[in-house]
Scaffold this motif. Structure first.
Motif, mmCIF file in Angstrom:
data_model
loop_
_atom_site.group_PDB
_atom_site.id
_atom_site.type_symbol
_atom_site.label_atom_id
_atom_site.label_comp_id
_atom_site.label_asym_id
_atom_site.label_seq_id
_atom_site.Cartn_x
_atom_site.Cartn_y
_atom_site.Cartn_z
ATOM 1 N N ILE A 157 0.847 -1.202 0.000
ATOM 2 C CA ILE A 157 0.000 0.000 0.000
ATOM 3 C C ILE A 157 0.878 1.247 0.000
ATOM 4 O O ILE A 157 0.676 2.163 -0.801
ATOM 5 N N LEU A 158 1.857 1.274 0.891
ATOM 6 C CA LEU A 158 2.726 2.454 1.008
ATOM 7 C C LEU A 158 3.537 2.684 -0.258
ATOM 8 O O LEU A 158 3.702 3.832 -0.688
ATOM 9 N N CYS A 159 4.030 1.625 -0.866
ATOM 10 C CA CYS A 159 4.786 1.788 -2.120
ATOM 11 C C CYS A 159 3.895 2.359 -3.219
ATOM 12 O O CYS A 159 4.354 3.153 -4.033
ATOM 13 N N ARG A 217 3.594 6.189 -2.770
ATOM 14 C CA ARG A 217 4.824 6.988 -2.789
ATOM 15 C C ARG A 217 4.775 8.134 -3.792
ATOM 16 O O ARG A 217 5.400 9.158 -3.586
ATOM 17 N N HIS A 218 4.069 7.945 -4.885
ATOM 18 C CA HIS A 218 4.115 8.931 -5.973
ATOM 19 C C HIS A 218 2.875 9.804 -6.060
ATOM 20 O O HIS A 218 2.673 10.505 -7.042
ATOM 21 N N GLY A 219 2.036 9.753 -5.023
ATOM 22 C CA GLY A 219 0.864 10.625 -5.023
ATOM 23 C C GLY A 219 -0.347 9.961 -4.410
ATOM 24 O O GLY A 219 -0.360 8.758 -4.131
ATOM 25 N N SER A 252 8.740 10.221 5.300
ATOM 26 C CA SER A 252 10.060 9.880 5.833
ATOM 27 C C SER A 252 10.391 8.405 5.616
ATOM 28 O O SER A 252 11.544 7.996 5.742
ATOM 29 N N LEU A 253 9.386 7.592 5.275
ATOM 30 C CA LEU A 253 9.607 6.181 4.951
ATOM 31 C C LEU A 253 10.062 5.968 3.511
ATOM 32 O O LEU A 253 10.434 4.854 3.145
ATOM 33 N N SER A 254 10.053 7.016 2.688
ATOM 34 C CA SER A 254 10.382 6.864 1.265
ATOM 35 C C SER A 254 11.724 6.174 1.026
ATOM 36 O O SER A 254 11.795 5.266 0.193
ATOM 37 N N PRO A 255 12.803 6.554 1.720
ATOM 38 C CA PRO A 255 14.071 5.839 1.481
ATOM 39 C C PRO A 255 13.987 4.348 1.817
ATOM 40 O O PRO A 255 14.562 3.516 1.115
ATOM 41 N N VAL A 256 13.242 4.016 2.859
ATOM 42 C CA VAL A 256 13.075 2.607 3.237
ATOM 43 C C VAL A 256 12.290 1.873 2.152
ATOM 44 O O VAL A 256 12.667 0.784 1.720
#
Length: 118
Positions: free
Chosen positions: A26-28, A31-33, A87-91
């Motif tokens: 879901i989070l992935c 990520r882009h909107g 802030s989770l984007s790099p992970v």
């Protein structure tokens, strides 16, 4: 007063947020909107409506995802990563990149596996 929660290693706290089959997916996808629930459901084959709703509620309660309700008929609801969730984007990027490399490794070993990116 609630009992103090003790973690033995930082990844325990991370997995408390990202744990399970569906939350990282879901989070992935967010990520882009922002996406509507129906758009998320289309992008995540196999997840039930009930499970998607529950996972989004969990992520919203953790302040990882923002829920925006538009005042219109029919109602429109969109979900997006909150500032804290960003802030989770790099992970998430690292998880996605590793997964792509893993798929290539499996393919090189002769396994029948495909990455179907739309």
């Amino acid at each position: 007063m609630p009992e103090e929660k003790v973690y033995r290693i930082g990844v325990e706290a991370t997995m408390e947020v990202l744990g399970g089959k569906w939350k990282p997916i879901i989070l992935c996808n967010l990520r882009h909107g922002s996406l509507r629930t129906s758009e998320l459901k289309r992008q995540i084959p196999g997840i039930s409506q009930k499970m998607l709703t529950q996972q989004l509620r969990d992520l919203e309660a953790l302040n990882i995802v923002d829920r925006h309700v538009y005042n219109q008929v029919p109602p429109k609801v969109e979900y997006a990563l909150s500032d804290y969730g960003q802030s989770l984007s790099p992970v998430l990027d690292s998880l996605c990149n590793w997964g792509e490399q893993h798929i290539q490794t499996l393919q090189a070993q002769g396994e029948a596996v495909t990455l179907n990116v739309d």
